[in-house]
Design an enzyme around this catalytic site. Structure first.
Site, mmCIF file in Angstrom:
data_model
loop_
_atom_site.group_PDB
_atom_site.id
_atom_site.type_symbol
_atom_site.label_atom_id
_atom_site.label_comp_id
_atom_site.label_asym_id
_atom_site.label_seq_id
_atom_site.Cartn_x
_atom_site.Cartn_y
_atom_site.Cartn_z
ATOM 1 N N ARG A 60 0.908 -1.411 -0.052
ATOM 2 C CA ARG A 60 -0.021 0.008 -0.130
ATOM 3 C C ARG A 60 0.626 1.291 -0.035
ATOM 4 O O ARG A 60 0.576 2.356 -0.632
ATOM 5 C CB ARG A 60 -0.761 -0.047 1.318
ATOM 6 N N TYR A 112 -16.153 18.110 -15.239
ATOM 7 C CA TYR A 112 -16.598 16.857 -15.382
ATOM 8 C C TYR A 112 -17.719 16.610 -13.985
ATOM 9 O O TYR A 112 -17.430 17.124 -13.049
ATOM 10 C CB TYR A 112 -15.371 15.862 -15.032
ATOM 11 N N ASP A 184 -6.879 19.521 -14.845
ATOM 12 C CA ASP A 184 -7.152 18.273 -15.252
ATOM 13 C C ASP A 184 -6.798 18.117 -16.640
ATOM 14 O O ASP A 184 -7.214 18.775 -17.497
ATOM 15 C CB ASP A 184 -8.573 18.193 -15.119
ATOM 16 N N LYS A 209 -8.525 6.829 -19.058
ATOM 17 C CA LYS A 209 -8.699 7.302 -20.455
ATOM 18 C C LYS A 209 -7.299 7.074 -21.286
ATOM 19 O O LYS A 209 -7.042 6.254 -21.619
ATOM 20 C CB LYS A 209 -9.236 8.838 -20.297
#
Length: 391
Positions: A60, A112, A184, A209
């Site tokens: 982690r 978004y 972004d 994406k």
């Protein structure tokens, strides 16, 4: 004899984008000579003695495959620091945890829906305030920022209307009140746009994406140069634990290797689709920064290498014809997400931006968004033609 880390790639930023995408952060494996970064599945790592290790303790906290992805994508963004997450929203949430009650976020009024949902419905109950502002009007932005503004959040091109924001101008305005500028860069990718070089403080990606590029992995990323902020974010990354699996990191890293060649094709095909749409009587308006009459065209020319693979347009007759068109294509797949090899079509108002209904970010119900993929352009044009003819 096993191959060692390549000394000639020690300064990866000295090499071209395509070379860095394939090699940065990815030396040949010391033990085997493998040319592909191994998928390290270990959850824990041997310590030579208490407090002495080889840089890894627990998966982690850090993982060799994730390190390779972080180093590679940071290099592509021209960043000193990069952090990979389990999703784009996990990356956004981790950064926004640096805020405190009473802090204010300025969000572009075309953003978004997931970002809006996180800010308006998760952070507001925790004492964060926000406002939606037209970021194309920099003077208006200056007047709209309260003294409590700590973050100005930019998408460019925006999702879904493909508005282009002047990053350098907005950075100057944000910094004038002591706020950080977050960009972004998901639509543009680091291949087409370098926000940090234009004054941004943090770059965020949904690597799901274009970076991944094949609709088979979910991920997110933060890139930045501020070492003190990076240390805070690394602590949050460890403490919150919203990190992807080694296999997710491997798939994203693999996707980066072909990012440049894919983006060239996405851009060429999107340009052809946009030009086709301008010729159709069923289309009211086309949104694509590569069109010379796009309001942000000159800014896009100045701050982008090319105009991207996304196209949006408004359908004459309103929501009914728009819905029918979205369901009538055969090569363009009716699905959410974007930026992969297959072409996608969606109705943002009812799909990706449904959470923004009734807010200042509500999307017009006649809007259609296309993610133009890598299929033959003649097939894409033919598909849209038959869909329009069926309206």
């Amino acid at each position: 004899m096993p191959l060692l880390a390549d000394d000639i790639f020690a300064d990866a930023n000295a090499w071209g984008f395509e070379t860095r995408a394939i090699r940065a952060g990815q030396p040949h494996d010391v033990s085997s000579g493998a040319v592909v970064t191994p998928i390290s599945l270990a959850t824990t790592f041997v310590q030579e003695e208490v407090g002495v290790n080889r840089g890894y303790l627990y998966a982690r906290v850090s993982n060799p495959t994730r390190t390779a992805l972080q180093d590679c994508l940071a290099s592509l963004e021209g960043a000193s620091h990069g952090l990979a997450f389990a999703s784009g929203m996990a990356a956004e949430d981790t950064f926004l945890r640096t805020l405190a009650p009473g802090d204010h976020i300025v969000l572009g009024d075309d953003a978004y829906g997931g970002t809006f949902r996180l800010i308006a419905h998760v952070l507001v109950p925790m004492g964060i305030t926000w406002s939606a502002v037209d970021l194309t009007d920099v003077d208006g932005l200056r007047e709209a920022m309260p003294s409590s503004t700590k973050v100005v959040w930019v998408e460019t091109p925006t999702n879904p209307s493909l508005t282009v924001i002047d990053i350098a101008a907005v950075a100057e305005a944000a910094h004038s009140v002591g706020a950080r500028l977050v960009v972004d860069n998901t639509f543009a990718t680091p291949y087409l746009q370098q926000p940090l070089s234009l004054g941004a403080d943090v770059v965020v990606h949904s690597t799901t994406k274009y970076c991944g590029g094949h609709s088979d992995v979910v991920g997110g990323f933060l890139a930045l140069n501020d070492t003190e902020l990076a240390e805070e974010l690394e602590f949050l990354q460890k403490a919150v634990g919203a990190v992807g699996s080694p296999f997710d990191n491997y798939l994203t890293l693999r996707g980066l290797k072909t990012l440049a060649v894919r983006m060239d094709r996405h851009c060429d095909s999107a340009r052809a689709v946009a030009e086709f749409l301008t010729s159709r009587p069923e289309v009211v308006e086309v949104f694509f920064p590569g069109l010379v009459d796009h309001p942000g065209h000159e800014i896009a020319v100045r701050q982008m290498k090319d105009f991207g693979g996304m196209v949006s347009f408004r359908v004459a007759g309103g929501v009914g014809p728009a819905m029918r068109l979205a369901a009538a294509t055969q090569v363009f797949v009716l699905a959410e997400s974007l930026g992969a090899v297959e072409s996608l079509i969606e109705h943002p108002g009812a799909m990706t931006h449904a959470s923004a209904v009734g807010s200042p970010l509500e999307v017009s119900d006649d809007l259609i968004r296309l993610s133009v993929g890598l299929e033959a352009i003649d097939d894409l044009i033919a598909d849209l033609t038959q869909a329009f003819d069926r309206l």
